[in-house]
Design a protein around this motif. Structure first.
Motif, short mmCIF file in Angstrom:
data_model
loop_
_atom_site.label_atom_id
_atom_site.label_comp_id
_atom_site.label_asym_id
_atom_site.label_seq_id
_atom_site.Cartn_x
_atom_site.Cartn_y
_atom_site.Cartn_z
N THR A 1 0.62 -1.05 -0.30
CA THR A 1 -0.23 0.09 0.12
C THR A 1 0.95 1.24 -0.04
OG1 THR A 1 -0.03 -0.06 2.09
CG2 THR A 1 -1.57 -1.21 1.07
N GLY A 2 1.99 0.94 0.79
CA GLY A 2 2.85 2.31 0.33
C GLY A 2 3.54 2.82 -0.97
N ALA A 3 3.62 1.71 -1.38
CA ALA A 3 4.40 1.79 -2.84
C ALA A 3 3.21 2.02 -3.99
CB ALA A 3 4.26 0.29 -3.80
N PHE A 4 1.48 1.38 -3.29
CA PHE A 4 0.45 2.22 -4.43
C PHE A 4 0.27 3.69 -3.74
CE2 PHE A 4 -2.19 -1.22 -4.88
CZ PHE A 4 -0.99 -2.08 -5.66
N LYS A 5 1.00 4.21 -3.17
CA LYS A 5 0.71 6.05 -1.73
C LYS A 5 1.83 6.34 -3.05
CE LYS A 5 1.09 8.53 1.52
NZ LYS A 5 1.21 8.83 3.43
N LYS A 6 2.71 6.05 -2.93
CA LYS A 6 3.88 6.99 -4.20
C LYS A 6 3.61 6.82 -4.78
CE LYS A 6 8.62 6.53 -4.21
NZ LYS A 6 10.39 5.57 -4.54
N GLY A 7 3.05 5.34 -5.78
CA GLY A 7 2.61 5.75 -7.22
C GLY A 7 1.66 6.09 -7.82
N ARG A 8 0.56 6.52 -6.20
CA ARG A 8 -0.71 7.48 -6.76
C ARG A 8 -2.04 6.74 -8.00
NH1 ARG A 8 -0.78 12.38 -4.79
NH2 ARG A 8 -2.97 12.92 -5.78
N VAL A 9 -1.82 5.71 -7.12
CA VAL A 9 -3.12 4.44 -7.35
C VAL A 9 -3.83 4.35 -6.07
CG1 VAL A 9 -3.08 2.34 -7.90
CG2 VAL A 9 -1.38 3.08 -8.66
N ASN A 10 -5.41 4.66 -6.22
CA ASN A 10 -6.03 4.13 -5.68
C ASN A 10 -6.43 2.47 -5.57
OD1 ASN A 10 -7.57 5.49 -2.80
ND2 ASN A 10 -9.52 5.43 -4.54
N ILE A 11 -6.83 2.45 -4.21
CA ILE A 11 -7.26 1.05 -3.74
C ILE A 11 -8.98 1.31 -3.71
CG2 ILE A 11 -7.23 -1.00 -2.26
CD1 ILE A 11 -4.63 -0.15 -1.56
N SER A 12 -9.41 0.42 -4.75
CA SER A 12 -10.95 0.66 -4.53
C SER A 12 -11.93 -0.42 -4.14
CB SER A 12 -12.01 0.93 -5.57
OG SER A 12 -11.34 0.32 -6.97
N GLN A 13 -11.06 -1.55 -4.07
CA GLN A 13 -11.59 -2.78 -3.33
C GLN A 13 -10.37 -3.63 -2.73
OE1 GLN A 13 -14.48 -4.45 -2.23
NE2 GLN A 13 -16.04 -3.15 -3.11
N ILE A 14 -9.92 -4.18 -1.84
CA ILE A 14 -9.08 -5.12 -0.91
C ILE A 14 -9.53 -6.31 -0.62
CG2 ILE A 14 -7.85 -4.05 0.15
CD1 ILE A 14 -5.57 -4.56 -0.26
N TRP A 15 -9.45 -7.58 -0.95
CA TRP A 15 -8.99 -8.69 -0.23
C TRP A 15 -7.79 -9.19 0.57
CZ3 TRP A 15 -7.44 -13.49 -1.12
CH2 TRP A 15 -7.84 -13.46 -2.52
N ALA A 16 -7.32 -10.15 1.41
CA ALA A 16 -6.39 -10.17 1.40
C ALA A 16 -5.79 -11.57 2.89
CB ALA A 16 -5.19 -9.03 1.96
N CYS A 17 -6.26 -12.72 2.68
CA CYS A 17 -5.54 -13.60 2.98
C CYS A 17 -3.71 -14.59 3.47
CB CYS A 17 -6.89 -15.25 2.36
SG CYS A 17 -6.97 -16.30 4.07
N GLY A 18 -3.57 -14.41 4.57
CA GLY A 18 -2.74 -15.61 4.54
C GLY A 18 -3.02 -16.98 5.67
N GLU A 19 -2.03 -17.94 4.68
CA GLU A 19 -2.51 -19.04 5.28
C GLU A 19 -0.91 -19.63 5.43
OE1 GLU A 19 -4.93 -22.20 6.32
OE2 GLU A 19 -5.70 -20.33 5.81
N GLY A 20 -0.39 -20.25 6.32
CA GLY A 20 0.55 -20.52 6.36
C GLY A 20 1.98 -19.77 6.09
N SER A 21 2.67 -19.92 5.25
CA SER A 21 3.13 -19.60 4.85
C SER A 21 3.77 -18.38 3.39
CB SER A 21 5.32 -20.23 4.76
OG SER A 21 4.78 -20.95 2.74
N THR A 22 1.45 -18.50 2.65
CA THR A 22 2.03 -17.36 1.88
C THR A 22 0.26 -16.48 2.19
OG1 THR A 22 2.04 -19.11 0.40
CG2 THR A 22 0.95 -17.92 -0.26
N ALA A 23 0.47 -15.45 1.49
CA ALA A 23 -0.40 -14.67 1.76
C ALA A 23 -0.96 -14.29 -0.07
CB ALA A 23 -0.08 -13.74 2.02
#
Length: 153
Positions: A49-71
């Motif tokens: 999200t910091g990289a998106f902020k720096k690049g001025r990219v707005n997020i309108s929807q997001i989901w994330a899920c961590g399972e074990g060693s993978t996100a």
């Protein structure tokens, strides 16, 4: 535009949407979601999200899920081409997937109405996430037939 029982079509400028006679509105918008996975580590979301902020990219929807060693992530932005380039710069492989974004009334039965219409049409819901904000609910959905689903919800 195909209408379900008890619904009327309304045209507002170039936009067409459905209004049921109880006042609920639903308009499905087909969008591209960027999907990718990363190592499941503290700070990964902040880095992205910091990289998106720096690049001025707005997020309108997001989901994330961590399972074990993978996100795993799914993101809809205002500029997917720029977001893809940013992620590529961080050595993150990205794929694009068609999804639908629905804007429903935040009331009992709204999601049932969508699920029931799709079920009757033999359309499988493969992924869904939702959140509310006051009187409206934003639903992100992927189905076995997004084109057909878009006409039904």
């Amino acid at each position: 535009m195909r209408l379900s029982e008890g619904m009327i079509a309304v045209k507002n400028g170039a936009s067409r949407f459905r209004v049921n006679l109880r006042g609920d509105t639903s308009m499905a918008k087909k969008v591209k979601e960027l999907q990718f996975s990363t190592p499941n580590k503290v700070g990964t979301l902040a880095k992205i999200t910091g990289a998106f902020k720096k690049g001025r990219v707005n997020i309108s929807q997001i989901w994330a899920c961590g399972e074990g060693s993978t996100a795993c992530f799914g993101i809809v932005t205002d500029n997917n081409a720029k977001a893809r380039k940013i992620l590529k710069g961080h050595k993150i492989a990205v794929k694009e997937k068609d999804i639908l974004v629905l804007n429903l009334a935040n009331k009992v039965g709204s999601l049932f109405n969508v699920a029931n219409r799709l079920s009757k049409a033999k359309i499988n819901i493969t992924c869904l996430s939702a959140t509310t904000n006051g009187k409206r609910a934003s639903v992100v959905i992927s189905t076995s037939n997004n084109n057909k689903a878009k006409t039904l919800v």
